[in-house]
Design a protein around this motif. Structure first.
Motif, PDB file in Angstrom:
ATOM      1  N   UNK A 128       0.813  -1.342  -0.080  1.00  0.00           N
ATOM      2  CA  UNK A 128      -0.012  -0.074  -0.146  1.00  0.00           C
ATOM      3  C   UNK A 128       0.774   1.330  -0.010  1.00  0.00           C
ATOM      4  N   UNK A 129       2.021   1.171   0.959  1.00  0.00           N
ATOM      5  CA  UNK A 129       2.603   2.477   0.936  1.00  0.00           C
ATOM      6  C   UNK A 129       3.482   2.588  -0.113  1.00  0.00           C
ATOM      7  N   UNK A 130       3.915   1.347  -0.919  1.00  0.00           N
ATOM      8  CA  UNK A 130       4.583   1.670  -2.199  1.00  0.00           C
ATOM      9  C   UNK A 130       3.841   2.353  -3.287  1.00  0.00           C
ATOM     10  N   UNK A 183     -14.273  -9.031   9.411  1.00  0.00           N
ATOM     11  CA  UNK A 183     -13.841  -8.215  10.229  1.00  0.00           C
ATOM     12  C   UNK A 183     -12.730  -7.055   9.721  1.00  0.00           C
ATOM     13  N   UNK A 184     -12.752  -6.069  10.360  1.00  0.00           N
ATOM     14  CA  UNK A 184     -11.903  -4.826   9.714  1.00  0.00           C
ATOM     15  C   UNK A 184     -10.375  -5.318   9.522  1.00  0.00           C
ATOM     16  N   UNK A 185      -9.872  -5.096   8.301  1.00  0.00           N
ATOM     17  CA  UNK A 185      -8.425  -5.711   8.191  1.00  0.00           C
ATOM     18  C   UNK A 185      -8.361  -6.982   7.725  1.00  0.00           C
ATOM     19  N   UNK A 186      -9.453  -7.561   7.337  1.00  0.00           N
ATOM     20  CA  UNK A 186      -9.251  -9.336   7.110  1.00  0.00           C
ATOM     21  C   UNK A 186      -8.987  -9.120   5.477  1.00  0.00           C
ATOM     22  N   UNK A 216      -8.081   4.170   8.903  1.00  0.00           N
ATOM     23  CA  UNK A 216      -7.033   4.776   9.599  1.00  0.00           C
ATOM     24  C   UNK A 216      -5.638   4.415   9.035  1.00  0.00           C
ATOM     25  N   UNK A 217      -5.745   3.099   8.414  1.00  0.00           N
ATOM     26  CA  UNK A 217      -4.450   2.501   7.680  1.00  0.00           C
ATOM     27  C   UNK A 217      -4.253   3.394   6.513  1.00  0.00           C
ATOM     28  N   UNK A 222      -1.140   7.396   3.695  1.00  0.00           N
ATOM     29  CA  UNK A 222      -0.757   8.652   2.988  1.00  0.00           C
ATOM     30  C   UNK A 222      -0.038   9.599   3.394  1.00  0.00           C
ATOM     31  N   UNK A 223      -0.095   9.745   4.931  1.00  0.00           N
ATOM     32  CA  UNK A 223       0.638  10.501   5.592  1.00  0.00           C
ATOM     33  C   UNK A 223       2.405  10.270   5.672  1.00  0.00           C
TER      34      UNK A 223
END
Ligand SMILES: C[S@@+](CC[C@H](N)C(=O)[O-])C[C@H]1O[C@@H](n2cnc3c(N)ncnc32)[C@H](O)[C@@H]1O
Length: 266
Positions: A128-130, A183-186, A216-217, A222-223
């Motif tokens: 995701x960051x890349x 659930x979240x993040x699955x 939030x992730x 992004x930040x």
């Protein structure tokens, strides 16, 4: 009838689905969607007509802009998806094979799009960051990056359901494997099976693996990559943008970001 299994990486699954993709997503109305997304971008300062469409697929996400006079570059990991985009755009768009986990700099764009849950195929935070770094690399100084991700509601419904559609090339079977309480993040899977009749029935199946990213992730990602989120919207099947995002009611979350200012970088 034996089923041939396709590898589960995004390149293989999109090479598999490419001839069927437009038929499978025929109900996705991009005039309507972009007709809501663009004014939202314009209210946030979008100006100029240079578009990079990351993970552009068969071109559905850039064709309405191409038709409105935008200068379009599209890229995707799948040559077969791009071949369809090429056929539709007939030389009017620059198209490149590229992995969004390592995007080169194609130029400086006023708008960098990445639409229809392409981001959810990035199943790690590193990827995701890349990807975010690549979006940023291609943004003009005042450009906007705009992308969507699937919400929990989508993983609890479409990714937990079976849908069967017929098209001239054969039968398409979407079989979501997620549970209605995902659930979240699955990370979840759905199989996309094609039954075609090439002088004897053939059955092929590919696993679409996606990860739910929590808002939030996304915001933290992004930040960390030098982008400032300027708006988050949610919408349902009517594509009407609403705030605040509600993961239990909206099918998609839309994020709009720009370069961080010098102050924000400190
Ligand atoms: C659901 S389709 C969306 C296509 C297009 N944006 C649209 O809205 O019609 C997802 C696209 O993401 C592409 N994709 C998935 N992972 C990718 C990656 N790592 N790099 C580039 N493209 C990728 C697929 O090949 C596919 O074309």
């Amino acid at each position: 009838m034996a089923t041939a299994q396709v590898a589960a990486d995004p390149l293989s699954v999109y090479e598999h689905i490419a001839p069927y993709y437009d038929a499978f997503t025929a109900h996705h109305d991009y005039e309507l969607w972009l007709g809501n997304l663009l004014p939202a971008g314009e209210r946030l300062g979008l100006s100029g007509r240079r578009l990079l469409d990351v993970a552009c697929g068969t071109g559905k996400s850039f064709l309405p802009l191409l038709d409105r006079g935008w200068q379009v570059t599209g890229c995707d990991i799948s040559p077969s998806m791009l071949a369809q985009a090429q056929a539709k755009s007939q030389g009017r768009a620059r198209l490149e094979i590229a992995d969004m986990r390592s995007l080169p700099c194609f130029g400086a764009f006023d708008l960098v799009l990445c639409l229809d849950d392409a981001v959810n195929y990035l199943v790690t935070l590193e990827a995701l960051l890349s990807c975010f770094s690549g979006l940023r690399r291609n943004l003009a100084p005042n450009g906007l990056a705009l992308f969507d991700v699937n919400t929990l509601l989508t993983y609890r419904t479409f990714f937990a359901e079976t849908h069967i559609q017929e098209c001239p090339l054969g039968r398409m079977i979407w079989h979501g494997q997620a549970c209605p309480a995902t659930g979240p993040g699955s990370t979840v899977e759905a199989t996309f099976e094609i039954v075609s009749d090439n002088g004897g029935q053939e059955r092929t199946s590919a696993v679409h693996r996606q990860r739910h990213f929590q808002p939030e992730e996304i915001l933290a990602g992004l930040e960390r990559t030098g982008l400032a989120c300027v708006a988050v919207f949610g919408h349902g099947l009517d594509a009407r943008l609403e705030q605040p995002l509600d993961e239990a009611r909206h099918t998609k979350a839309v994020f709009i970001a720009r370069h961080q200012s010098a102050d924000e970088r400190r």
